[in-house]
Design a protein around this motif. Structure first.
Motif, PDB file in Angstrom:
ATOM      1  N   MET A  17       9.181 -55.534   2.529  1.00  0.00           N
ATOM      2  CA  MET A  17      10.137 -54.752   3.310  1.00  0.00           C
ATOM      3  C   MET A  17      11.197 -55.721   3.857  1.00  0.00           C
ATOM      4  O   MET A  17      11.293 -56.854   3.420  1.00  0.00           O
ATOM      5  N   SER A  18      11.982 -55.244   4.836  1.00  0.00           N
ATOM      6  CA  SER A  18      13.093 -56.081   5.324  1.00  0.00           C
ATOM      7  C   SER A  18      12.670 -57.507   5.676  1.00  0.00           C
ATOM      8  O   SER A  18      13.355 -58.462   5.350  1.00  0.00           O
ATOM      9  N   ILE A  70       8.116 -42.540  -0.289  1.00  0.00           N
ATOM     10  CA  ILE A  70       7.291 -43.696   0.090  1.00  0.00           C
ATOM     11  C   ILE A  70       6.443 -43.435   1.339  1.00  0.00           C
ATOM     12  O   ILE A  70       5.817 -44.346   1.868  1.00  0.00           O
ATOM     13  N   ILE A 128       1.288 -51.170   1.768  1.00  0.00           N
ATOM     14  CA  ILE A 128       1.953 -51.359   3.059  1.00  0.00           C
ATOM     15  C   ILE A 128       0.973 -52.142   3.927  1.00  0.00           C
ATOM     16  O   ILE A 128       0.045 -51.574   4.491  1.00  0.00           O
ATOM     17  N   ASN A 132      10.590 -41.187   3.671  1.00  0.00           N
ATOM     18  CA  ASN A 132       9.199 -41.055   4.101  1.00  0.00           C
ATOM     19  C   ASN A 132       8.754 -39.645   4.430  1.00  0.00           C
ATOM     20  O   ASN A 132       7.569 -39.398   4.525  1.00  0.00           O
ATOM     21  N   ARG A 152      16.254 -48.420  13.304  1.00  0.00           N
ATOM     22  CA  ARG A 152      16.108 -46.962  13.450  1.00  0.00           C
ATOM     23  C   ARG A 152      15.825 -46.654  14.912  1.00  0.00           C
ATOM     24  O   ARG A 152      15.156 -47.418  15.583  1.00  0.00           O
ATOM     25  N   LYS A 194      15.275 -43.420   5.535  1.00  0.00           N
ATOM     26  CA  LYS A 194      14.636 -42.483   6.479  1.00  0.00           C
ATOM     27  C   LYS A 194      15.320 -42.525   7.843  1.00  0.00           C
ATOM     28  O   LYS A 194      15.660 -43.610   8.324  1.00  0.00           O
ATOM     29  N   MET A 218       1.074 -49.842  -5.088  1.00  0.00           N
ATOM     30  CA  MET A 218       1.949 -50.030  -3.920  1.00  0.00           C
ATOM     31  C   MET A 218       1.091 -50.388  -2.720  1.00  0.00           C
ATOM     32  O   MET A 218      -0.056 -49.950  -2.612  1.00  0.00           O
ATOM     33  N   ARG A 260      11.140 -52.461  -0.786  1.00  0.00           N
ATOM     34  CA  ARG A 260      11.622 -51.307  -0.021  1.00  0.00           C
ATOM     35  C   ARG A 260      12.266 -51.810   1.267  1.00  0.00           C
ATOM     36  O   ARG A 260      11.589 -52.253   2.183  1.00  0.00           O
ATOM     37  N   VAL A 261      13.580 -51.741   1.334  1.00  0.00           N
ATOM     38  CA  VAL A 261      14.301 -52.360   2.450  1.00  0.00           C
ATOM     39  C   VAL A 261      15.117 -51.309   3.209  1.00  0.00           C
ATOM     40  O   VAL A 261      15.984 -50.654   2.630  1.00  0.00           O
ATOM     41  N   GLY A 262      14.793 -51.146   4.494  1.00  0.00           N
ATOM     42  CA  GLY A 262      15.501 -50.183   5.331  1.00  0.00           C
ATOM     43  C   GLY A 262      16.386 -50.859   6.356  1.00  0.00           C
ATOM     44  O   GLY A 262      17.619 -50.907   6.243  1.00  0.00           O
ATOM     45  N   THR A 263      15.761 -51.416   7.404  1.00  0.00           N
ATOM     46  CA  THR A 263      16.467 -51.991   8.539  1.00  0.00           C
ATOM     47  C   THR A 263      17.543 -53.010   8.144  1.00  0.00           C
ATOM     48  O   THR A 263      18.642 -52.994   8.700  1.00  0.00           O
TER      49      THR A 263
HETATM   50  C1  PLP Z   1      10.183 -47.655   6.717  1.00  0.00           C
HETATM   51  C2  PLP Z   1       9.520 -48.216   5.516  1.00  0.00           C
HETATM   52  C3  PLP Z   1      10.075 -49.296   4.816  1.00  0.00           C
HETATM   53  C4  PLP Z   1      11.313 -50.035   5.277  1.00  0.00           C
HETATM   54  O1  PLP Z   1      10.996 -50.826   6.360  1.00  0.00           O
HETATM   55  P1  PLP Z   1      12.104 -51.839   6.990  1.00  0.00           P
HETATM   56  O2  PLP Z   1      11.303 -52.726   7.836  1.00  0.00           O
HETATM   57  O3  PLP Z   1      13.059 -50.978   7.764  1.00  0.00           O
HETATM   58  O4  PLP Z   1      12.751 -52.517   5.859  1.00  0.00           O
HETATM   59  C5  PLP Z   1       9.438 -49.724   3.665  1.00  0.00           C
HETATM   60  N1  PLP Z   1       8.319 -49.122   3.214  1.00  0.00           N
HETATM   61  C6  PLP Z   1       7.763 -48.089   3.858  1.00  0.00           C
HETATM   62  C7  PLP Z   1       6.523 -47.468   3.308  1.00  0.00           C
HETATM   63  C8  PLP Z   1       8.326 -47.616   5.026  1.00  0.00           C
HETATM   64  O5  PLP Z   1       7.727 -46.610   5.676  1.00  0.00           O
END
Ligand code: PLP
Length: 238
Positions: free
Chosen positions: A212-213, A79, A171, A57, A237, A36, A169, A228-231
């Motif tokens: 997550m990260s 997600i 969060i 997202n 971001r 995202k 799932m 789910r890994v972004g950062t």
């Molecule tokens: C943005 C997001 C992530 C990734 O988060 P990071 O901290 O960047 O790894 C994972 N899951 C959901 C639902 C998110 O919105």
């Protein structure tokens, strides 16, 4: 090697080590690279490093990226919080929707997803795999269904022929301490096991999307099958 490629390599190593430490098979855990707000070039860099599963997202952003990157065999996971009127953007491109939290949303997605039919000849439409997003008392979040709603919602989703329910799932509220999420992850695993105990299906649901990260290793210890890994892959971001 690009930074993104290096990060993916490192995250996959950490994922593998966490799985082995927990006595689990690393192959049973899917890494979703959360792209995202990141550019098409970033997604391409990750893809070239062998990452084929991506998470988004925002409905418009996912639809636009999927259209631009049609040449690549990407498995897209939605997600984010999905509004019913955006289902038409997401359903045609998402392999997974991880955030189903009402039957109305499930119906909107099912209506918009390709119906398996003989008309297309050999083209077999894929059912959309989905997860029920659960909220275990996080006041700051308005999405996710309550634990008591999981069973009735799962029963109703199973009546929709275009959806293929796979699990749950979560969060948790954000907290930089990786241990903060553990009770939430434990709870989600118990909820999945309760659900499987109450539904008399030939095959139990198996998927738990959590971590997550900052806490995916803890989530793996608690049974995550999707992280789910972004950062940690793409950087902060803006
Ligand atoms: C943005 C997001 C992530 C990734 O988060 P990071 O901290 O960047 O790894 C994972 N899951 C959901 C639902 C998110 O919105």
């Amino acid at each position: 090697m690009s930074d993104i490629a290096k990060n993916i390599f490192q995250i996959k190593n950490r994922l593998r080590n966490a799985a082995l430490k927990a006595g689990r098979d690393p192959e049973t855990i899917t890494l979703v690279a959360v792209s995202k707000t990141k550019s098409l070039a970033d997604v391409r860099a990750a893809f070239e490093a062998g990452q084929f599963v991506f998470g988004e997202n925002y409905a418009q952003e996912m639809a636009a990226k999927a259209a631009e990157l049609k040449d690549m065999k990407i498995e897209w996971h939605f997600i984010g919080h999905l509004q019913k009127n955006k289902a038409k953007l997401v359903a045609p491109v998402a392999s997974w929707i991880e955030t189903i939290d009402s039957f109305e949303l499930a119906t909107a997605v099912a209506r918009r997803s390709p119906v398996p039919s003989a008309v297309e000849g050999s083209l077999v439409a894929q059912k959309i795999k989905c997860l029920i997003e659960v909220n275990v008392g996080d006041e700051s979040s308005k999405s996710g269904c309550g634990p008591q709603d999981i069973l009735p919602l799962a029963r109703r989703i199973e009546t929709l022929q275009n959806l293929d329910l796979q699990g749950l799932m979560i969060i948790p509220p954000f907290n930089p301490d990786p241990e903060f999420g553990r009770p939430y992850f434990k709870k989600l695993r118990e909820l999945l096991s309760d659900l499987n105990g109450k539904l008399d299906r030939p095959k139990p649901f198996t998927q738990l999307s959590m971590g997550m990260s900052h806490d995916f290793e803890v989530a793996i210890e608690e049974g995550a099958t999707i992280v789910r890994v972004g950062t940690a892959i793409f950087g902060e971001r803006s």
